[in-house]
Design a protein around this motif. Sequence first.
Motif, PDB file in Angstrom:
ATOM      1  N   SER A  78       0.854  -1.188   0.000  1.00 28.33           N
ATOM      2  CA  SER A  78       0.000   0.000   0.000  1.00 28.33           C
ATOM      3  C   SER A  78       0.894   1.244   0.000  1.00 28.33           C
ATOM      4  O   SER A  78       1.909   1.294   0.694  1.00 28.33           O
ATOM      5  CB  SER A  78      -0.943   0.012   1.212  1.00 28.33           C
ATOM      6  OG  SER A  78      -0.229   0.109   2.416  1.00 28.33           O
ATOM      7  N   ASP A  98      -4.380  -3.465  -8.987  1.00 29.99           N
ATOM      8  CA  ASP A  98      -4.065  -2.044  -8.802  1.00 29.99           C
ATOM      9  C   ASP A  98      -5.364  -1.307  -8.512  1.00 29.99           C
ATOM     10  O   ASP A  98      -6.289  -1.341  -9.323  1.00 29.99           O
ATOM     11  CB  ASP A  98      -3.410  -1.497 -10.082  1.00 29.99           C
ATOM     12  CG  ASP A  98      -3.016  -0.020  -9.974  1.00 29.99           C
ATOM     13  OD1 ASP A  98      -3.222   0.585  -8.903  1.00 29.99           O
ATOM     14  OD2 ASP A  98      -2.507   0.513 -10.974  1.00 29.99           O
ATOM     15  N   CYS A  99      -5.457  -0.692  -7.338  1.00 26.77           N
ATOM     16  CA  CYS A  99      -6.644   0.091  -7.017  1.00 26.77           C
ATOM     17  C   CYS A  99      -6.265   1.251  -6.100  1.00 26.77           C
ATOM     18  O   CYS A  99      -5.170   1.292  -5.549  1.00 26.77           O
ATOM     19  CB  CYS A  99      -7.729  -0.764  -6.364  1.00 26.77           C
ATOM     20  SG  CYS A  99      -7.355  -1.269  -4.667  1.00 26.77           S
ATOM     21  N   GLU A 100      -7.173   2.188  -5.966  1.00 31.49           N
ATOM     22  CA  GLU A 100      -6.963   3.333  -5.098  1.00 31.49           C
ATOM     23  C   GLU A 100      -8.185   3.488  -4.203  1.00 31.49           C
ATOM     24  O   GLU A 100      -9.305   3.166  -4.616  1.00 31.49           O
ATOM     25  CB  GLU A 100      -6.751   4.593  -5.945  1.00 31.49           C
ATOM     26  CG  GLU A 100      -6.071   5.715  -5.194  1.00 31.49           C
ATOM     27  CD  GLU A 100      -5.660   6.856  -6.125  1.00 31.49           C
ATOM     28  OE1 GLU A 100      -6.305   7.912  -6.059  1.00 31.49           O
ATOM     29  OE2 GLU A 100      -4.707   6.661  -6.894  1.00 31.49           O
ATOM     30  N   SER A 153      -2.914   3.844  -2.620  1.00 30.63           N
ATOM     31  CA  SER A 153      -2.888   2.900  -3.734  1.00 30.63           C
ATOM     32  C   SER A 153      -2.564   1.522  -3.153  1.00 30.63           C
ATOM     33  O   SER A 153      -1.715   1.405  -2.262  1.00 30.63           O
ATOM     34  CB  SER A 153      -1.802   3.260  -4.744  1.00 30.63           C
ATOM     35  OG  SER A 153      -2.046   4.514  -5.340  1.00 30.63           O
ATOM     36  N   SER A 175       4.602   6.935  -6.783  1.00 31.16           N
ATOM     37  CA  SER A 175       3.417   6.574  -7.565  1.00 31.16           C
ATOM     38  C   SER A 175       3.309   5.062  -7.740  1.00 31.16           C
ATOM     39  O   SER A 175       4.303   4.326  -7.661  1.00 31.16           O
ATOM     40  CB  SER A 175       3.466   7.238  -8.940  1.00 31.16           C
ATOM     41  OG  SER A 175       4.483   6.646  -9.734  1.00 31.16           O
ATOM     42  N   ALA A 176       2.088   4.626  -8.018  1.00 31.24           N
ATOM     43  CA  ALA A 176       1.859   3.217  -8.329  1.00 31.24           C
ATOM     44  C   ALA A 176       2.615   2.839  -9.599  1.00 31.24           C
ATOM     45  O   ALA A 176       3.218   1.757  -9.685  1.00 31.24           O
ATOM     46  CB  ALA A 176       0.364   2.960  -8.491  1.00 31.24           C
TER      47      ALA A 176
END
Length: 196
Positions: A141, A175-177, A190, A157-158
Amino acid sequence: MSSTAGYGEAADTLAEQYESVSFADVHRDVLHLFPIEPSSILDIGAGTGRDAAALSDLGHRVVAVEPTPQLRAHGQRIHAANDIEWVDDSLPNLTVLYKRPQRFNLILLTAVWMHLDQHERSSAMKHISGLLLPEGRVVISLRHGPVPAGRQMYDVSAEETVALARHFGLHLIHDCERADPLGRHDVRWSYLGLQL
């Protein structure tokens, strides 16, 4: 400034904060990535062991790495009933773990990665990938938002993290936010799932 700066002094407050939210809520978007069968799991930057304890309750063999002595002490007290192996080690090199033969099905890094600078992140990803079993997974995370006073954090950043992971043989599987589980309006997260 050290990547663990500010954590020892605030350990009492942080312990209360960490334990106020559940493992299931913090990780709700990535729970499907966690092993179902009893597995070997490494929780890096385990804090007070909230996640390590929940994973132990599910039957996993959990190694909890926490470099801040005050947080480690809280975790060993709060979750004394859980079968957790606590280790004093730290990113990026994980020198203690690297001397051991054990490798892991899952490595968890919750609210840890943004404490490392660019050089440290590259070294850390190399060492993390080296601690995975074949087809092992990493769940990371990433915190986005203002840096609390007295802490060292970087805006990571992701996209950068995924590109770095790919360099060490890890590919993106999730991949999610999401908003902050503690309800801070200026903080978002993220969540990345990576697989060897």
